[in-house]
Every structure is written in structure tokens, then in C-alpha cells.
Design an enzyme around this catalytic site. Structure first.
Site, mmCIF file in Angstrom:
data_model
loop_
_atom_site.group_PDB
_atom_site.id
_atom_site.type_symbol
_atom_site.label_atom_id
_atom_site.label_comp_id
_atom_site.label_asym_id
_atom_site.label_seq_id
_atom_site.Cartn_x
_atom_site.Cartn_y
_atom_site.Cartn_z
ATOM 1 N N HIS A 99 1.587 4.293 -2.973
ATOM 2 C CA HIS A 99 1.601 5.754 -2.831
ATOM 3 C C HIS A 99 2.879 6.319 -3.458
ATOM 4 C CE1 HIS A 99 -2.000 6.373 -0.593
ATOM 5 N NE2 HIS A 99 -1.584 5.840 0.550
ATOM 6 N N HIS B 124 0.833 -1.206 0.000
ATOM 7 C CA HIS B 124 0.000 0.000 0.000
ATOM 8 C C HIS B 124 0.870 1.259 0.000
ATOM 9 C CE1 HIS B 124 -3.691 2.296 1.401
ATOM 10 N NE2 HIS B 124 -2.718 3.127 1.770
ATOM 11 N N GLU B 125 1.835 1.319 0.913
ATOM 12 C CA GLU B 125 2.668 2.520 1.018
ATOM 13 C C GLU B 125 3.552 2.706 -0.215
ATOM 14 O OE1 GLU B 125 1.921 4.670 3.072
ATOM 15 O OE2 GLU B 125 0.678 3.428 4.377
ATOM 16 N N HIS C 239 -5.648 7.236 -2.649
ATOM 17 C CA HIS C 239 -6.615 6.245 -2.185
ATOM 18 C C HIS C 239 -7.765 6.119 -3.181
ATOM 19 C CE1 HIS C 239 -4.813 7.200 1.927
ATOM 20 N NE2 HIS C 239 -4.494 5.943 1.665
#
Length: 704
Positions: A157, A153-154, A163
Site C-alpha cells: 500500500h 501487504h501494508e 487492493h
């Protein structure tokens, strides 16, 4: 505990273990404390005020990530800072492998590149969005952030993704219940138009690893997000793996046409059987079938659920001719990494004497026809069900994988069948725990222990699957007494156990397996002050295997919220009432020191100081170009910003208007010039004609 009570405790614990019930206190340590905390819960508890819960914004505020300026190269330099927990380091490297398997994004240790990602143990889990061209770009994997999907997830980014629920069309798919949101956190649910982030023409994704959960930033117990399709209410916020749409967007954004470590996948649904060929060096052939009278009744891919589909390859051994062989060869494959893993499902409906041999046929300049090398011989194959197998390869030249079925002596009513083959340049799991009739176990609310396994270093261990909760499934790792204990180092140092609940999708790239890793820290102590990972015979409890053999089991270390029962029943975790847990225990002591950096270190502060005097407008981002601060302006398909500070907006429409206006102006000017020229020319000729007439009149006068 008082020493005089210890023998009675052991007797009581042994009785409970033998009876199949958990020991007092379950003899486990729950690292999550019974709470399944998401990224945003962790950061909220730490009092972090990050944009959308886990995004670090630069001084210029929210920046657009549209345009190539915010992309990383396909190979991203990184540093794992020494501040990271050991378990986190191993998890991050495993996350990189998921990127390699499913995308064209790679990661390499930093070797002096201008921009790189520095992963460190900060407060919480967070990242910047996109490549901010700051030299050292920080990404925090703090306490409790060491889960593989959190890392994925990070890094998404960092690769340029916001998101999912903040995209422009989100109100068509979800409803935000504003009065249930924590006061002051409403901005985390803002919606942004396409000039800020691009959905890349991919449908809204409830299953995205980038989506908030239904409980994000709640001020009570009720959901802050309600999905307009109710079936997805408990799906949003999954933290298992990339979704299919996550991968589609990432691969589109970075123009990926293939993934790095994936090689081949075959479920035999197409008649060309994935380019596989029948060998001429055997005495029989494999057949593409959808059913065999003696079994299997259906393939493994679809389990008979799809009409007119569901095929596998079958080798018939019912002829009774001992030694009959059939060889099925993959297409030619080209390795890059020097190590590979073959995965497949095997069904035996014949006699117990049949066997499957897995070979590689490797081609070199000196062996044009290929050299056949036996990689694994599979005997004593269980009958009556599909079984999962892995074969480790170490091939460096172009090659084929060869499956050879060998018929055993004596009568046989069936044969061997294979299905769902996957080949990748990844490491195979060390062990497979196959749990059959799982639905019955799930309803019994019991605790199930795996058979004993050994790590590559010789440590014996066992896995505990806790099914006592009506809502969640727990998973724990135990060291147990083994044959090598006298030769091993105690307390057990830096062995990382990775436990994966396998999503049995036929294509390895489309799986969303649920994984958790724990690492044995030799200095970690238990509640009573003893070393948690000390020798099991010293700190464990007495237990018995089903055959009555006695052993010592150390305290379990894991989580009671490994997966919800609702998620367990989704996707293909539970297939044919079978569950597979893949186990790998490896030494990661070499990761103790990872932050050595070469040469001069580009610093973030220099970049920030240079850009501190520059304010880019309209979502522009400040970057350094040869030491000078410049604004990189966002642009879309038919619009763009320009100017020194991105203060001017241009668009295709404006350009067309200008072009048309210019054309009309030029046409008008040319028309005027033409008319003037015609007028002047006509006037000139009129003057000449008048002069000539006057001259003729004079001549006529003189004639008289």
C-alpha cells in the site's frame, strides 16, 4: 494445580508423550486462539472504520496514484518506533529481506530525509497509499499484525498499490455477493477506473497478497466473493508471500530490471547449464542428465512430471577409482553485501564414502586465477532421495561457487547429483527439518516433534507440527533442556524463532513460502503465573527422544492455524512426499530501542496544516514545495489534469483537435492573405497598364 497432584500429572504426561499422543491441553499456547484472522478481521474487531478495511485516507479523500509524484525512491527511509512489539520488529526486517530478494526496493534507517515511513504499534494494521509527501508517513503494525505477509501487504500500500479486487476489470473475474456483506461496509467493494489506479497491463491476479479473501466483511458464514474460476475460491486472500504478478507489477511500477540480493538460480533445464563451467583441475566431469539407472529416476525441479524436460548434473562414481574428482564452477558473480547463501538439492546413489565439497574461488588483484577456499564438506550423504543443503558464504570480491564431487574407495553403482541451485545475498536458515513420507503423517492426524536443535546462543529447542486437525496444520516452538542450560540466562530473553514451510519452487524468487515468527519475552507468564520461557527443567514436562533419552520440554508457543491442509497441498510445499521446515533462532535484543532519530524531525502536522486550505480536484494530491502547498495532478498515457487545483482536463485528442484547428486557421488566414495580395497586385498592374494605354493615345493624337 495443587502441588500434591503434580507428580501424577508428570507421569500421565510422560505416558502420553511416549505413546505419540498430545499431552493434556497439548501443553501449548495458541497465540491465534484457533482463529486465522485476516488483516480486515483484526481491524473490524477493533472497530476501525478504514477505507477498504486497512487504508488510511488523507483529508483530500481517495487520491490517484498514477504518476511519479506518488512513488518513493528505490531506497526508502524508515523508523521502527519503540512502541512496536519486539516480534513485530524482527518480522518487519524479515519482510524487507523479501523485498530485497525479489525487487529493486530497499529500505534504510531514516537519517534525516524529507519523507520517511514511521512504523509503529497503532490500533490494527493499516497504511496510506503511495508516498503522500507528508514528512513522517505512518504505517501501523498493531497487535496480531506481526505476520510477514501482513507487513508485505501494508508496505505494498505504502508503495502505491490498492487492493486487487478494486481494479477496473474485476467483474470479469469475480462476483461480489452484495447481500452477504456487513451493512455499511459495501463501499469496501467499490470498483475504480484506470484514472485512479493502474493495473500496469498485468492480468487479474487471484493469488495476489493484495486480494480480499472470500469471507471479507461477511455478515454470516457465506462467501462475499465468488471467483468465476471455482478453483481459485480458496486461493484468494492468501497471506504467505508476494505472487508472481505482485512482483511483476511492483517491478514495472518502479522500473526494476533486477533484484537487490538475488544472484543466481539454476535448474539445468537449458543446455548452457546457466553459464557453469567444467574445471580443468579435476579428473572427471559432471554430466547433464535426466535420469540415472541407479538413481535419481528424475530431477528435483519437475519430479518427472514434464515430458522431455527435467535435467540435473551428475558425477559418476561407479568407476571405483577412489579419489576421482569432478569440479563444476558457477559463472563469475559480484557480491555487494559481504554475506551469501548457497542452496541446492543433492542426491547420492553411490556408496556412502562419496562426498561433495563446496568451495569459493575468489578473485583479487594479487590472485588473477582465484583463490580456492573450502566452505563446506558434505559427508555421510543419505542415499535414495533428494536432500536439501545450505552453505553460508562471506565473500567480498568477485567469485565463483565450485561444486567438487569426490569418489570414495570401493565399488559404487551410481554417483552424486545436484539440482535446483540458488545463490543470494541473504542469511541461510540455521537448521533444516526434513519430513519424509508426509502424506502418510497427514492422514494419521498425529503430532510430530522435530529432532532437537540449538540456537546460536546455545538454547536447545524443538518444533511441534500438529496434524490432529482435519483442516489445519499447527506449528509450535518449544524450549527444551540442553547441555548449556547452566550457563544461559533464564527466563530466555528476546530470542526470535522463525519457522518457514518451504515452497520448493526451483527459483527462489518465485516461491511463496509460509512463515511464522515468535519471540521469547522474558516477562511473559503462563496461566499459572510462572514464566513461560523459564528453564524447561523448571516449568516443562518430562519427555523422551526416540532413543529413550529423557529431557524436559517447555510449553509450546505457536498457532493451530499455521496453514490449511488445502494450501499445504498447493504449490510445491509437498514435493516427492517431502516437506522442509526451515528454522532460525536469533537474538534480537538489540531491537529493544530502535526509534532514535537524528536532527530536526519533519512533522506530519505542518504538512497537513499547509494543505488544509487547499482542495485538489479530480484526484489531485496536495504536497509541499518549498513550504508552499501545491496540487499534484494525476495523468495517464493520453490524458492529464492541470490548473492550480487540477480543475482542467487535457487529453491527446484535445491537443490533436487544437493542433489541427490551429493549422487549418493558419492555413485559412495565409490563403486569405495570399488571395488579397494577388488581387491587389493584379489591380495595381491593371492601373499601370491603363495609364500606359492612355499615354499612348495622347501621343498618337499629337502626331496627327
Amino acid at each position: 494445580m495443587d502441588a500434591r497432584h503434580w507428580p501424577w500429572f508428570l507421569v500421565f504426561a510422560t505416558f502420553l508423550l511416549v505413546s505419540g499422543l498430545p499431552a493434556p491441553e497439548k501443553f501449548v499456547k495458541d497465540i491465534d486462539g484457533g482463529i486465522d484472522q485476516d488483516i480486515f478481521d483484526i481491524n473490524e474487531d477493533l472497530g476501525l472504520d478504514l477505507f477498504e478495511g486497512d487504508i488510511k485516507l488523507e483529508a483530500s479523500g481517495r487520491n490517484s496514484i498514477i504518476g511519479d509524484n506518488y512513488r518513493w525512491p528505490h531506497t526508502i527511509p524508515y523508523v521502527l518506533e519503540d512502541s512496536l512489539e519486539m516480534n513485530a520488529k524482527g518480522v518487519i526486517l524479515n519482510a524487507f529481506e523479501r523485498y530485497r530478494l525479489k525487487t529493486c526496493i530497499d529500505f534504510k534507517p531514516w537519517s534525516g530525509e524529507e519523507n520517511y515511513i514511521s512504523v509503529f504499534k497503532g490500533s490494527g494494521c493499516w497504511s496510506s497509499v503511495g508516498n503522500i509527501h507528508a514528512g513522517k508517513q505512518e504505517l501501523s503494525i498493531g497487535t496480531n499484525c506481526d505476520r510477514i505477509a501482513t507487513v508485505q501487504h501494508e508496505f505494498l500500500h505504502a508503495l502505491g498499490f490498492w487492493h486487487e479486487q478494486s481494479r477496473a476489470d474485476r467483474d470479469d473475474y469475480i462476483t461480489i455477493v452484495w447481500d452477504r456483506i456487513l451493512s455499511g461496509k459495501e463501499h469496501n467493494f467499490n470498483i475504480y477506473n484506470d484514472s485512479v489506479s493502474d493495473s500496469l497491463n498485468v492480468p487479474y491476479d487471484y493469488t495476489s497478497v493484495m486480494h480480499y479473501s472470500k469471507t471479507a466483511f461477511q455478515n454470516g458464514t457465506e462467501s462475499t466473493i465468488i471467483t468465476k474460476i471455482s478453483d481459485f475460491e480458496d486461493v484468494i486472500g492468501q497471506r504467505m508471500d508476494f505472487s508472481d504478478y505482485d512482483l511483476l507489477k511492483l517491478n514495472q511500477l518502479y522500473s526494476c530490471t533486477s533484484s537487490l540480493s538475488f544472484m543466481d538460480s539454476c535448474d539445468f533445464e537449458l543446455e548452457n547449464i546457466c553459464g557453469m563451467i567444467q574445471s580443468s583441475q579435476d579428473s572427471a566431469d559432471w554430466q547433464r542428465l535426466s535420469q540415472v539407472l541407479s538413481g535419481p529416476e528424475n530431477d528435483h525441479s519437475n519430479m518427472g512430471q514434464c515430458k522431455d524436460s527435467g535435467f540435473f548434473m551428475h558425477f559418476n562414481t561407479s568407476t571405483g577409482n577412489g579419489g576421482v574428482t569432478a569440479m563444476l564452477e558457477s559463472r563469475v558473480l559480484y557480491p555487494k553485501r559481504g554475506f551469501q547463501c548457497v542452496e541446492f538439492y543433492l542426491y547420492n546413489s553411490g556408496s556412502g564414502n562419496g562426498q561433495l565439497n563446496v568451495y569459493t574461488r575468489e578473485y583479487t588483484a594479487g590472485h588473477q586465477d582465484g583463490v580456492l577456499t573450502l566452505q563446506r564438506e558434505i559427508r555421510d550423504i543419505p542415499t535414495g532421495s533428494w536432500q536439501l543443503y545450505y552453505v553460508t558464504l562471506q565473500v567480498t570480491e568477485k567469485f565463483r561457487v565450485v561444486f567438487e564431487g569426490v569418489g570414495g574407495p570401493g565399488a559404487s553403482s551410481g554417483g552424486l547429483s545436484i539440482d535446483d541451485i540458488n545463490l543470494s545475498e541473504t542469511r541461510c536458515p540455521h537448521h533444516i527439518w526434513h519430513i519424509q513420507n508426509f502424506t502418510q503423517l497427514l492422514g494419521g492426524q498425529t503430532t510430530v516433534y522435530s529432532p532437537p536443535f540449538y540456537s546460536s546462543k546455545g538454547y536447545a529447542f524443538q518444533i511441534n507440527l500438529d496434524l490432529t486437525s482435519p483442516t489445519n496444520v499447527g506449528l509450535y516452538f518449544h524450549l527444551i533442556s540442553g547441555a548449556n542450560d547452566d550457563q544461559l540466562q533464564w527466563p530466555c530473553p528476546w530470542q526470535q524463532a522463525t519457522m518457514t514451510l518451504l515452497d520448493q519452487n526451483p527459483d527462489i524468487r518465485q516461491r511463496m513460502s509460509n512463515q511464522r515468527s515468535i519471540t521469547t519475552d522474558p516477562k511473559m507468564t503462563d496461566d499459572n503465573g510462572s514464566y513461560l520461557w523459564d528453564r524447561p527443567s523448571k516449568v516443562g514436562v518430562e519427555a523422551f527422544f526416540p532413543n529413550g533419552t529423557q529431557f524436559s520440554r517447555g510449553r509450546g508457543y505457536g498457532t493451530s492455524v499455521f496453514i490449511t491442509q488445502e494450501r499445504l497441498k498447493s504449490r510445491e510445499f509437498l514435493k516427492g512426499d517431502d516437506v522442509y521446515i526451515l528454522l532460525t533462532v536469533e537474538d534480537i535484543s538489540h531491537l529493544n530501542s530502535t526509534a532514535a532519530v537524528p536532527g530536526p524531525v519533519p512533522t506530519t502536522s505542518t504538512v497537513h496544516n499547509a494543505c488544509s486550505e487547499v482542495e485538489c480536484q479530480n484526484g489531485g494530491i496536495c504536497t509541499l514545495q518549498e513550504g508552499r502547498a501545491e496540487c499534484k495532478c494525476p495523468a495517464g498515457e493520453d490524458w492529464w489534469y492541470m490548473g492550480k487545483r487540477c480543475e482542467k482536463r487535457g487529453s491527446t485528442k484535445d491537443t490533436i483537435v487544437i493542433a489541427v484547428s490551429s493549422t487549418v486557421t493558419v492555413f485559412a488566414v495565409m490563403l486569405i492573405i495570399t488571395l488579397i495580395s494577388v488581387y491587389c497586385t493584379r489591380r495595381k498592374y491593371r492601373k499601370k497598364a491603363s495609364a500606359k494605354t492612355a499615354a499612348m493615345n495622347l501621343e498618337n493624337q499629337h502626331a496627327f
